[in-house]
Scaffold this active site. Structure first.
Site, PDB file in Angstrom:
ATOM      1  N   GLN A 174       0.819  -1.214   0.000  1.00 12.60           N
ATOM      2  CA  GLN A 174       0.000   0.000   0.000  1.00 12.60           C
ATOM      3  C   GLN A 174       0.854   1.266   0.000  1.00 12.60           C
ATOM      4  O   GLN A 174       0.479   2.288  -0.583  1.00 12.60           O
ATOM      5  CB  GLN A 174      -0.968  -0.003   1.187  1.00 12.60           C
ATOM      6  CG  GLN A 174      -0.335  -0.150   2.551  1.00 12.60           C
ATOM      7  CD  GLN A 174      -0.117  -1.605   2.971  1.00 12.60           C
ATOM      8  OE1 GLN A 174      -0.018  -2.485   2.131  1.00 12.60           O
ATOM      9  NE2 GLN A 174      -0.054  -1.834   4.271  1.00 12.60           N
ATOM     10  N   SER A 220      18.674 -10.185   2.734  1.00 15.53           N
ATOM     11  CA  SER A 220      20.066  -9.784   2.854  1.00 15.53           C
ATOM     12  C   SER A 220      21.004 -10.940   2.523  1.00 15.53           C
ATOM     13  O   SER A 220      20.659 -12.120   2.720  1.00 15.53           O
ATOM     14  CB  SER A 220      20.340  -9.272   4.264  1.00 15.53           C
ATOM     15  OG  SER A 220      21.639  -8.735   4.357  1.00 15.53           O
ATOM     16  N   GLN A 242      24.426 -10.289   9.528  1.00 12.86           N
ATOM     17  CA  GLN A 242      23.500 -10.274   8.394  1.00 12.86           C
ATOM     18  C   GLN A 242      22.353 -11.253   8.599  1.00 12.86           C
ATOM     19  O   GLN A 242      21.237 -11.024   8.135  1.00 12.86           O
ATOM     20  CB  GLN A 242      24.248 -10.574   7.094  1.00 12.86           C
ATOM     21  CG  GLN A 242      25.267  -9.514   6.712  1.00 12.86           C
ATOM     22  CD  GLN A 242      24.681  -8.111   6.687  1.00 12.86           C
ATOM     23  OE1 GLN A 242      23.694  -7.842   6.012  1.00 12.86           O
ATOM     24  NE2 GLN A 242      25.297  -7.205   7.458  1.00 12.86           N
ATOM     25  N   HIS A 245      18.931 -10.077   9.939  1.00 13.86           N
ATOM     26  CA  HIS A 245      17.861  -9.525   9.099  1.00 13.86           C
ATOM     27  C   HIS A 245      16.723 -10.521   8.886  1.00 13.86           C
ATOM     28  O   HIS A 245      15.666 -10.128   8.391  1.00 13.86           O
ATOM     29  CB  HIS A 245      18.428  -9.089   7.743  1.00 13.86           C
ATOM     30  CG  HIS A 245      19.251  -7.840   7.821  1.00 13.86           C
ATOM     31  ND1 HIS A 245      18.720  -6.612   8.103  1.00 13.86           N
ATOM     32  CD2 HIS A 245      20.582  -7.643   7.660  1.00 13.86           C
ATOM     33  CE1 HIS A 245      19.676  -5.694   8.102  1.00 13.86           C
ATOM     34  NE2 HIS A 245      20.819  -6.300   7.840  1.00 13.86           N
ATOM     35  N   GLU A 287      24.770  -9.531  -2.444  1.00 12.20           N
ATOM     36  CA  GLU A 287      24.656  -8.167  -1.940  1.00 12.20           C
ATOM     37  C   GLU A 287      25.992  -7.697  -1.365  1.00 12.20           C
ATOM     38  O   GLU A 287      26.463  -6.599  -1.668  1.00 12.20           O
ATOM     39  CB  GLU A 287      23.572  -8.123  -0.867  1.00 12.20           C
ATOM     40  CG  GLU A 287      23.320  -6.744  -0.281  1.00 12.20           C
ATOM     41  CD  GLU A 287      22.284  -6.762   0.822  1.00 12.20           C
ATOM     42  OE1 GLU A 287      21.723  -5.694   1.116  1.00 12.20           O
ATOM     43  OE2 GLU A 287      22.041  -7.849   1.400  1.00 12.20           O
ATOM     44  N   HIS A 288      26.619  -8.512  -0.507  1.00 16.66           N
ATOM     45  CA  HIS A 288      27.892  -8.156   0.126  1.00 16.66           C
ATOM     46  C   HIS A 288      28.910  -9.272  -0.084  1.00 16.66           C
ATOM     47  O   HIS A 288      28.580 -10.450   0.110  1.00 16.66           O
ATOM     48  CB  HIS A 288      27.743  -7.969   1.641  1.00 16.66           C
ATOM     49  CG  HIS A 288      26.689  -6.987   2.050  1.00 16.66           C
ATOM     50  ND1 HIS A 288      25.450  -7.385   2.503  1.00 16.66           N
ATOM     51  CD2 HIS A 288      26.698  -5.629   2.098  1.00 16.66           C
ATOM     52  CE1 HIS A 288      24.733  -6.314   2.811  1.00 16.66           C
ATOM     53  NE2 HIS A 288      25.466  -5.232   2.572  1.00 16.66           N
ATOM     54  N   ASP A 321      26.483  -0.873   6.763  1.00 15.17           N
ATOM     55  CA  ASP A 321      25.029  -0.762   6.855  1.00 15.17           C
ATOM     56  C   ASP A 321      24.598   0.557   7.484  1.00 15.17           C
ATOM     57  O   ASP A 321      23.414   0.918   7.424  1.00 15.17           O
ATOM     58  CB  ASP A 321      24.462  -1.915   7.701  1.00 15.17           C
ATOM     59  CG  ASP A 321      24.355  -3.213   6.914  1.00 15.17           C
ATOM     60  OD1 ASP A 321      24.450  -3.170   5.678  1.00 15.17           O
ATOM     61  OD2 ASP A 321      24.179  -4.272   7.547  1.00 15.17           O
ATOM     62  N   GLU A 372      14.629   3.366 -44.958  1.00 14.35           N
ATOM     63  CA  GLU A 372      13.673   2.702 -44.074  1.00 14.35           C
ATOM     64  C   GLU A 372      12.229   2.848 -44.551  1.00 14.35           C
ATOM     65  O   GLU A 372      11.320   2.262 -43.963  1.00 14.35           O
ATOM     66  CB  GLU A 372      13.798   3.265 -42.651  1.00 14.35           C
ATOM     67  CG  GLU A 372      15.084   2.866 -41.950  1.00 14.35           C
ATOM     68  CD  GLU A 372      15.132   3.359 -40.510  1.00 14.35           C
ATOM     69  OE1 GLU A 372      14.248   4.162 -40.123  1.00 14.35           O
ATOM     70  OE2 GLU A 372      16.039   2.960 -39.774  1.00 14.35           O
ATOM     71  N   HIS A 377       9.718  11.456 -42.674  1.00 14.89           N
ATOM     72  CA  HIS A 377      10.940  11.800 -41.947  1.00 14.89           C
ATOM     73  C   HIS A 377      11.917  12.504 -42.891  1.00 14.89           C
ATOM     74  O   HIS A 377      12.494  13.544 -42.557  1.00 14.89           O
ATOM     75  CB  HIS A 377      11.612  10.536 -41.396  1.00 14.89           C
ATOM     76  CG  HIS A 377      11.033  10.040 -40.110  1.00 14.89           C
ATOM     77  ND1 HIS A 377       9.751   9.551 -40.006  1.00 14.89           N
ATOM     78  CD2 HIS A 377      11.576   9.951 -38.860  1.00 14.89           C
ATOM     79  CE1 HIS A 377       9.520   9.173 -38.752  1.00 14.89           C
ATOM     80  NE2 HIS A 377      10.614   9.413 -38.037  1.00 14.89           N
TER      81      HIS A 377
END
Length: 730
Positions: A174, A220, A242, A245, A287-288, A321, A372, A377
């Site tokens: 939302q 993560s 990590q 998470h 990610e890391h 982080d 073309e 054009h």
């Protein structure tokens, strides 16, 4: 511990659950169809929010003020480091001239509004807002809003540090939908960024197209490459950090040491060499990546696919982080193969600009369009080429001052049309007689400086005299070459800013004026940001548009951090206002002026600059000694002595200017010239005026493609121009 295989790790990428995708689609459909009531209902059901009213700036400030001093300082330190890193990631524009087609450039334009998703499930994430906010601010984003379920006081405090306008107590799909579609009371944004759970990620996937997104971040990930030199306790701490998470996080050690893996006691893959471990880490594109092995810095260069590479045991991922400067909004689930961590570049757009030239070589475009099968054009291009040939525009390379037929009314260079009265000429000659040309003009320069200082209402030490305004523009750029990286100016404006900036090797950036010739202050401010400092050139009143930008707006731009402002006041006498009184307290500001216009002294080439001691010392250091000769100085002194006569003529030119504006239906002007619209036949009208003995100015700028500029002449010259224009238009 658990031994893993490379195949297991590479196969972990999962699909979005069908029920998640369906529920997100249902929420987004309700938001689109019902708007605010649907948002309030869903937020109450899923976030427990009794209201979706935002926390605004006073609330954010109060949340920050309520924090412990150490937490306040930590937020500030983290933000400052993030901003300093991110400001260096802002893309740089460019511009160059192609003799075949005209001027090509790339403008970097910040987004106007960004929305940040701040997770609020297991814990508050003020760091996420700092990460995204610093990148957006570095890019020059005008407005930042955030959504975070339950809007923890730490998140509100971080929003205060970032300068958010509002934080809405909404999360999940939302929040993404509200920012993407603009569901009351949440404003519509240009881009939604930030991590989140499966519903946030799926919502970002579904709204993409209605709004920009930076990535689809998943759980993560950390991959540690370690050998027998790694400290087991440190590696274990990094992996557990990590894992904090959530259970979905990928935390794994790739190691050559069985002893290390057993001591760490978590998921591990045993490999034959560090090179094999690095190759597997690169294939995972996590990610890391944390390199805790011998020669870690050398191995770092082998990692192509990762969001962040932390090199050595003293670079814990957990610190990145929060407050190192790098961003923790990073690609996950293998997307590091083709994407990057959040940066200021994600909040910028690249706008391509082509300024066409009359003699452009567009034959290749006609040929390709025809090949073309796009005949319309080809025709669109060909009619321009035909018109250029008809107008005699055989090349795009044109002299700064085109030739005019003998006896023409010269209304193209903004000269003062009135010759000096005989008494002023006699005074100049008398001054020349006591100024022998065999000596350098020492005392003459001091006298002229004093006379100009008195006229400008400043002290003599606040004045530098030079050989014309163009020389002052050159000197103002040269004097800053050791400090500035770029020259920024609005367009259209005086062309020498671009010419000299490019000739002296600086990046140049022209920011287009708005449709009413007003300044795009936000665009100019954004263009000044980036590595190094900026020389900001503003012509006030502006040539060729003739208008005067508001004093407060100009001074606000002059006061920007990292900016060295130069305001060119060549036409200030015609406008009746200047910024001399604004020099106090602004040591970086200089004003450039000339005697060519109001004093009818274009042939003397006398200009002068006003400013503070530091700025003028730098200007003098790159100026020629005795740049203004004795004869020019004598004439300038005589003109200043007769300023009452000269300024009365300025008033007369103002009356004639207003007559031309009315007769032409031209743009309002507070200078000694008038810009007016001609239409698509402008090239032919320009050529016909010259044939009829009236020289006016035409510009290549796209905004002025159908306009001409005429200098205000004597009443007789103006009548001649109006009659010739009527004939030229047929």
């Amino acid at each position: 511990m658990r031994w893993r295989t490379p195949e297991e790790l590479l196969a972990r990428r999962g699909e979005v659950a069908a029920e998640v995708a369906a529920r997100v689609a249902e929420i987004l459909a309700a938001l689109r169809q019902e708007g605010g009531p649907a948002l309030a209902r869903v937020a109450r059901e899923l976030d427990g929010a009794q209201t979706v009213a935002p926390a605004t700036e006073p609330d954010l400030g109060a949340a920050y003020a309520a924090l412990d001093d150490r937490v306040q300082q930590a937020l500030r330190t983290a933000y400052d480091r993030l901003y300093e890193y991110q400001v260096r990631t802002v893309p740089q524009g460019f511009g160059f001239d192609d003799p075949g087609v005209g001027r090509l450039s790339l403008r970097i334009v910040p987004l106007r509004r960004a929305g940040v998703c701040v997770p609020g499930g297991r814990a508050p994430y003020p760091s996420t807002l700092l990460m995204a906010g610093a990148a957006a601010r570095a890019a020059g984003v005008e407005d930042i809003v955030a959504c975070s379920p339950r809007a923890h006081p730490l998140v509100l405090a971080a929003a205060h540090v970032v300068g958010c306008s509002a934080v809405f107590p909404v999360g999940g799909a939302q929040a993404v939908g509200a920012m993407a579609y603009g569901v009351d009371p949440v404003p519509r944004v240009d881009k939604v960024v930030g991590p989140g759970g499966p519903y946030v990620v799926e919502a970002k996937r579904q709204v993409f197209g209605a709004v920009g997104i930076e990535s689809l971040p998943g759980p993560s990930e950390i991959v540690v490459v370690g050998d027998d030199t790694a400290d087991p306790a440190w590696v274990r701490a990094d992996l557990l950090a990590q894992a904090e998470h959530g259970h979905e996080a990928l935390v794994v050690l790739l190691t050559t040491s069985r002893a290390l893996a057993e001591a760490v006691g978590l998921d591990a893959v045993l490999v034959g060499s560090v090179g094999e471990a690095v190759a597997l880490a690169d294939q995972l594109a996590p990610e890391h990546v944390s390199l805790q092995c011998r020669d870690a810095a050398a191995w770092a260069g082998r990692i192509r696919n990762a969001g962040l590479v932390c090199v050595g045991p003293w670079a814990p991922v957990a610190a990145a982080d929060y407050a190192v400067g790098t961003n923790h909004v990073l690609p996950t689930e293998g997307t590091g193969r083709f994407s990057s961590g959040l940066s200021a570049a994600d909040f910028c757009k690249r706008v391509q600009v082509w300024v066409g030239s009359e003699g452009a070589s567009l034959g290749a475009a006609v040929t390709l369009a025809t090949a073309e099968g796009f005949t319309a054009h080809a025709e669109s291009i060909q009619i321009r080429m035909n018109a250029a040939r008809a107008a005699g525009a055989a090349t795009s390379s044109r002299p700064y001052v085109p030739e005019a037929p003998a006896g023409s009314a010269l209304l193209d260079l903004n000269e003062n049309p009135y010759p000096w009265p005989s008494e002023v000429l006699e005074d100049a000659v008398a001054r020349i007689r006591v100024s022998p040309p065999n000596r350098y003009p020492r005392a003459d320069g001091e006298r002229l400086t004093a006379a100009l200082a008195e006229y400008a209402g400043v002290a003599p030490e606040s004045v530098v005299v030079a050989n014309g305004g163009d020389e002052l523009i050159r000197a103002s750029i040269v004097s800053m070459l050791d400090r500035v990286r770029r020259v920024v100016f609005p367009t259209p404006t005086f062309g020498m800013y671009r010419r000299l900036g490019e000739a002296l090797g600086l990046d140049v950036c022209g920011v287009p004026l708005r449709g009413d010739w007003s300044l795009d202050a936000e665009g100019l401010a954004a263009a000044t940001r980036g590595p190094g400092e900026t020389l900001l050139m503003l012509c006030r009143p502006n040539n060729p548009t003739g208008n005067v930008w508001p004093r407060e707006q100009v001074l606000a731009l002059c006061d920007l951090s990292g900016v060295w402002p130069v305001v060119d006041e060549a036409y200030w006498e015609f406008a009746g206002e200047n910024l001399a009184d604004a020099l106090a307290g602004r040591p970086r500001l200089i004003l450039l002026r000339t005697m060519s216009k109001a004093f009818g002294a274009a042939g003397l080439r006398v200009g002068y600059a006003l400013g503070g001691p530091e700025r003028l010392t730098a200007l003098r250091a790159v100026s020629q000694p005795w740049a203004v000769g004795r004869f020019d100085q004598a004439g300038a002194e005589a003109a200043l002595a007769a300023k009452a006569i000269m300024l009365e003529r300025v008033k007369e030119l103002g009356r004639e200017r207003d007559r031309l504006v009315e007769a032409l239906g031209a743009f309002p002007s507070r200078t000694n010239f008038v810009l007016f619209h001609v239409g698509r036949d402008v090239a032919n009208v320009h050529v016909r005026l010259r044939a009829l003995g009236v020289a006016v100015r035409r510009y290549p700028d796209p905004e002025l493609a159908e306009c001409l500029r005429v200098s205000v002449g004597t009443p007789a010259e103006n009548d001649r121009f109006l009659a010739a224009l009527k004939e030229a238009r047929g």
